[in-house]
Write a protein that holds these residues in place. Sequence first.
Motif, PDB file in Angstrom:
ATOM      1  N   ARG A   1       0.845  -1.212   0.023  1.00 56.28           N
ATOM      2  CA  ARG A   1      -0.054  -0.052   0.201  1.00 56.28           C
ATOM      3  C   ARG A   1       0.879   1.233  -0.137  1.00 56.28           C
ATOM      4  O   ARG A   1       1.198   2.141   1.354  1.00 56.28           O
ATOM      5  N   ARG A   2       1.202   1.741  -1.008  1.00 57.69           N
ATOM      6  CA  ARG A   2       2.367   2.488  -1.096  1.00 57.69           C
ATOM      7  C   ARG A   2       1.727   3.719  -0.423  1.00 57.69           C
ATOM      8  O   ARG A   2       2.324   4.703  -0.482  1.00 57.69           O
ATOM      9  N   ASP A   3       0.735   4.413  -1.667  1.00 58.90           N
ATOM     10  CA  ASP A   3      -0.458   5.502  -1.399  1.00 58.90           C
ATOM     11  C   ASP A   3      -0.265   5.462  -0.041  1.00 58.90           C
ATOM     12  O   ASP A   3       0.041   6.898   0.893  1.00 58.90           O
ATOM     13  N   GLU A   4      -0.893   4.730   0.689  1.00 66.19           N
ATOM     14  CA  GLU A   4      -0.630   4.618   2.287  1.00 66.19           C
ATOM     15  C   GLU A   4       0.313   5.367   3.422  1.00 66.19           C
ATOM     16  O   GLU A   4       0.012   6.086   3.902  1.00 66.19           O
ATOM     17  N   ALA A   5       1.736   4.475   2.759  1.00 68.00           N
ATOM     18  CA  ALA A   5       2.950   5.157   3.349  1.00 68.00           C
ATOM     19  C   ALA A   5       3.219   6.806   2.990  1.00 68.00           C
ATOM     20  O   ALA A   5       3.352   6.756   3.596  1.00 68.00           O
ATOM     21  N   GLU A   6       3.199   6.748   1.489  1.00 68.88           N
ATOM     22  CA  GLU A   6       3.111   8.234   1.489  1.00 68.88           C
ATOM     23  C   GLU A   6       2.365   9.680   2.448  1.00 68.88           C
ATOM     24  O   GLU A   6       3.208  10.832   2.418  1.00 68.88           O
ATOM     25  N   ARG A   7       1.228   9.134   2.287  1.00 66.48           N
ATOM     26  CA  ARG A   7       0.255   9.770   3.841  1.00 66.48           C
ATOM     27  C   ARG A   7       0.680   9.443   4.810  1.00 66.48           C
ATOM     28  O   ARG A   7       0.935  10.674   5.951  1.00 66.48           O
ATOM     29  N   ILE A   8       1.338   8.336   5.171  1.00 63.67           N
ATOM     30  CA  ILE A   8       2.345   8.126   6.663  1.00 63.67           C
ATOM     31  C   ILE A   8       3.635   9.434   6.960  1.00 63.67           C
ATOM     32  O   ILE A   8       3.152   9.890   7.850  1.00 63.67           O
ATOM     33  N   LEU A   9       3.922   9.697   5.977  1.00 61.19           N
ATOM     34  CA  LEU A   9       4.981  10.565   5.458  1.00 61.19           C
ATOM     35  C   LEU A   9       5.151  11.603   5.712  1.00 61.19           C
ATOM     36  O   LEU A   9       5.202  12.602   6.343  1.00 61.19           O
ATOM     37  N   GLY A  10       3.492  12.435   4.977  1.00 58.81           N
ATOM     38  CA  GLY A  10       3.176  13.269   5.351  1.00 58.81           C
ATOM     39  C   GLY A  10       2.953  13.698   6.652  1.00 58.81           C
ATOM     40  O   GLY A  10       3.033  14.980   6.985  1.00 58.81           O
ATOM     41  N   ASN A  11       1.677  12.679   7.090  1.00 58.76           N
ATOM     42  CA  ASN A  11       1.676  13.075   8.648  1.00 58.76           C
ATOM     43  C   ASN A  11       2.481  13.046   9.523  1.00 58.76           C
ATOM     44  O   ASN A  11       2.125  13.803  10.673  1.00 58.76           O
ATOM     45  N   THR A  12       3.129  12.642   8.819  1.00 57.59           N
ATOM     46  CA  THR A  12       4.354  12.001  10.868  1.00 57.59           C
ATOM     47  C   THR A  12       4.960  13.927  10.478  1.00 57.59           C
ATOM     48  O   THR A  12       5.460  14.446  11.808  1.00 57.59           O
ATOM     49  N   PHE A  13       5.347  14.753   9.477  1.00 56.36           N
ATOM     50  CA  PHE A  13       6.302  15.551   9.275  1.00 56.36           C
ATOM     51  C   PHE A  13       5.015  16.508   9.749  1.00 56.36           C
ATOM     52  O   PHE A  13       5.473  18.040  10.569  1.00 56.36           O
ATOM     53  N   LEU A  14       3.410  16.563   9.870  1.00 56.23           N
ATOM     54  CA  LEU A  14       2.334  17.733  10.687  1.00 56.23           C
ATOM     55  C   LEU A  14       2.573  17.242  11.527  1.00 56.23           C
ATOM     56  O   LEU A  14       2.657  18.417  12.248  1.00 56.23           O
ATOM     57  N   LEU A  15       2.482  16.222  12.494  1.00 56.78           N
ATOM     58  CA  LEU A  15       2.316  15.782  13.720  1.00 56.78           C
ATOM     59  C   LEU A  15       3.936  16.418  14.430  1.00 56.78           C
ATOM     60  O   LEU A  15       3.843  16.884  15.577  1.00 56.78           O
ATOM     61  N   SER A  16       5.630  16.372  13.723  1.00 54.73           N
ATOM     62  CA  SER A  16       6.867  17.551  13.887  1.00 54.73           C
ATOM     63  C   SER A  16       6.191  18.708  14.126  1.00 54.73           C
ATOM     64  O   SER A  16       7.177  19.190  15.588  1.00 54.73           O
ATOM     65  N   ILE A  17       5.965  19.193  13.070  1.00 51.76           N
ATOM     66  CA  ILE A  17       5.360  21.414  13.432  1.00 51.76           C
ATOM     67  C   ILE A  17       4.304  21.253  15.006  1.00 51.76           C
ATOM     68  O   ILE A  17       4.761  21.980  15.368  1.00 51.76           O
ATOM     69  N   ILE A  18       3.035  20.447  14.785  1.00 50.64           N
ATOM     70  CA  ILE A  18       2.661  20.560  16.196  1.00 50.64           C
ATOM     71  C   ILE A  18       3.432  20.489  17.618  1.00 50.64           C
ATOM     72  O   ILE A  18       2.740  21.451  18.384  1.00 50.64           O
ATOM     73  N   MET A  19       4.260  19.174  17.192  1.00 49.84           N
ATOM     74  CA  MET A  19       4.998  18.815  18.548  1.00 49.84           C
ATOM     75  C   MET A  19       5.129  20.253  18.262  1.00 49.84           C
ATOM     76  O   MET A  19       6.003  21.058  19.971  1.00 49.84           O
ATOM     77  N   TRP A  20       6.271  20.615  18.528  1.00 46.79           N
ATOM     78  CA  TRP A  20       6.862  22.002  18.301  1.00 46.79           C
ATOM     79  C   TRP A  20       6.696  23.376  18.652  1.00 46.79           C
ATOM     80  O   TRP A  20       6.494  23.560  19.443  1.00 46.79           O
ATOM     81  N   VAL A  21       5.843  23.531  17.622  1.00 45.76           N
ATOM     82  CA  VAL A  21       4.653  24.769  18.468  1.00 45.76           C
ATOM     83  C   VAL A  21       4.446  24.895  19.644  1.00 45.76           C
ATOM     84  O   VAL A  21       4.379  25.421  20.842  1.00 45.76           O
ATOM     85  N   ILE A  22       3.358  23.377  19.716  1.00 44.35           N
ATOM     86  CA  ILE A  22       3.606  23.190  21.947  1.00 44.35           C
ATOM     87  C   ILE A  22       4.783  23.474  22.320  1.00 44.35           C
ATOM     88  O   ILE A  22       4.006  24.335  23.647  1.00 44.35           O
ATOM     89  N   LEU A  23       5.462  23.024  22.599  1.00 43.65           N
ATOM     90  CA  LEU A  23       6.583  22.644  22.761  1.00 43.65           C
ATOM     91  C   LEU A  23       7.555  24.451  23.874  1.00 43.65           C
ATOM     92  O   LEU A  23       7.823  24.393  24.580  1.00 43.65           O
ATOM     93  N   ALA A  24       7.481  24.272  21.976  1.00 44.55           N
ATOM     94  CA  ALA A  24       8.068  25.846  22.672  1.00 44.55           C
ATOM     95  C   ALA A  24       7.027  27.185  23.001  1.00 44.55           C
ATOM     96  O   ALA A  24       8.184  27.960  23.378  1.00 44.55           O
ATOM     97  N   ALA A  25       6.443  26.712  23.055  1.00 51.47           N
ATOM     98  CA  ALA A  25       5.427  28.284  23.305  1.00 51.47           C
ATOM     99  C   ALA A  25       5.365  27.717  25.284  1.00 51.47           C
ATOM    100  O   ALA A  25       5.165  28.374  25.965  1.00 51.47           O
ATOM    101  N   ALA A  26       5.626  26.340  25.528  1.00 51.36           N
ATOM    102  CA  ALA A  26       5.362  25.844  26.779  1.00 51.36           C
ATOM    103  C   ALA A  26       6.582  26.386  27.654  1.00 51.36           C
ATOM    104  O   ALA A  26       6.238  26.507  28.576  1.00 51.36           O
ATOM    105  N   LEU A  27       7.491  26.141  27.077  1.00 52.02           N
ATOM    106  CA  LEU A  27       8.618  26.365  27.630  1.00 52.02           C
ATOM    107  C   LEU A  27       9.411  27.927  27.371  1.00 52.02           C
ATOM    108  O   LEU A  27      10.115  28.590  28.509  1.00 52.02           O
ATOM    109  N   SER A  28       8.579  28.726  26.888  1.00 50.86           N
ATOM    110  CA  SER A  28       8.556  30.761  26.525  1.00 50.86           C
ATOM    111  C   SER A  28       7.998  31.291  28.150  1.00 50.86           C
ATOM    112  O   SER A  28       8.062  31.989  28.319  1.00 50.86           O
TER     113      SER A  28
END
Length: 460
Positions: free
Chosen positions: A80-107
């Motif tokens: 299921r290659r198309d599904e694997a590609e969507r997993i890649l994109g959502n991994t990147f998206l989760l990385s951005i979300i986590m960054w915003v939360i951490l940076a805001a909290a420790l500020s």
Amino acid sequence: MGTASIPGLVAEFAVPAIAGMLVSGAYNVIDSVFLGQALGAVGLSAMAVAQPIMVVFLALSLLIGAGGNALCALRLGEGRRDEAERILGNTFLLSIIMWVILAAALSVAPVMDAVLSLSSATADSYREAREFIYILALGVVLQTVAMALNNFIRTVGAPTRALFTMVIGTFVCIVLNYLFVLEWGWGVRGSAFATLAGQGASAALVLAFFTVSRKAPLRLTWASLAPRPRMMASMLALGLPTFAVQVGAALVAVAANMLFVTYGAQTPLGSTEALATGGVVQRVAIFTVLPLVGISTAIQPLLGYNYGARLYRRVRATLRFGLGTAAVLGTLMWLLVHLQAEVIVTLFGIADPRLAEFTAFALRVYLMMLPVVGIQVVGANYFQATGQPLRAVALSTSRQILFLIPLMFALPVALPALIPQITGLDAVYFAAPGSDALATVVTVAFLLREVRRLRRLPSG
């Protein structure tokens, strides 16, 4: 991955994976080495205080990256290659979300103060540790992208490229640490900026591979970034075992720092020096385990692909080969530490003979059971790679939560009463080999039961 020689595949994946883990782990060691040379015990103790939150950053990166990578390998095994590609994109998206939360909290100042207090910051190390953590939090997305998406490069069959992205980042980190810390005297601020620059270089290369390289089997596209909550939940569930290991390591670091300060104050070393020693031991310990994590990472796509394809004989063979390789690597790292402990200590700028002698002793004790640690690492990773997150979590947390932390509090009370020559500070370090032995027994029991189950399943 479903037909080639397993030893050959493991070798192909393992060499760059192990090298990549060592290169990645060098970030923590590099910071301590340069700051120890420049600032002495104060710099090392500041890094010890920063260690728990740095491990939390790593834990969140691996929660996203390891989970996404495990799910991607399973879907590729299912075709299921198309599904694997969507997993890649959502991994990147989760990385951005986590960054915003951490940076805001420790500020937020009270949050940062609570973190430093929890990590047992002393008066000497408080300011330096605060500055270091704050700068890293602002750029933690660079670490997350560099680590989370780098594993995907390995999974899609380009392990050498994955290693290259890590090597470049570490090289940048080393060069800039030398310039910023030793040449220009920027202290912890310079070390933090050098670390971010190295992570940024790796992240840029990873993103370039998935966006512009024609050799990438999967592409990071706008369409793949569309959020899929159920997919994200599956990724986080599969990443939970790796996350649990790192959270356990963070809790161990918090508990250890408190005990180092408490029992160090009762010795001629003092609390700041004891904290400095603890920071060196924990960083070396993490580094020595990285080859074992590397072999478990290398066999993860092989386990996931063959399990998804129902090639259970190959799954068993991969597991056996991974366990054997991890035992050999663990033994080699054990020999290195036990034969060269004094040399390792000097790299961190510890000049006081009394402090250097104690640090070498602590290293040897803490890593006494290193040859069998690979069984724990590979065993937990097996259950993660084959879609059994609850078993993986149980094994991942047994060493730190179930065994190590209780022993760290119990042994400083019990051992000096039984053996007067051992101080409370000495006894803290004896908790590690005890917990390693107990966790290995538990892991072996889980694996024996799993191998019997696999034998009953029909292979595809």
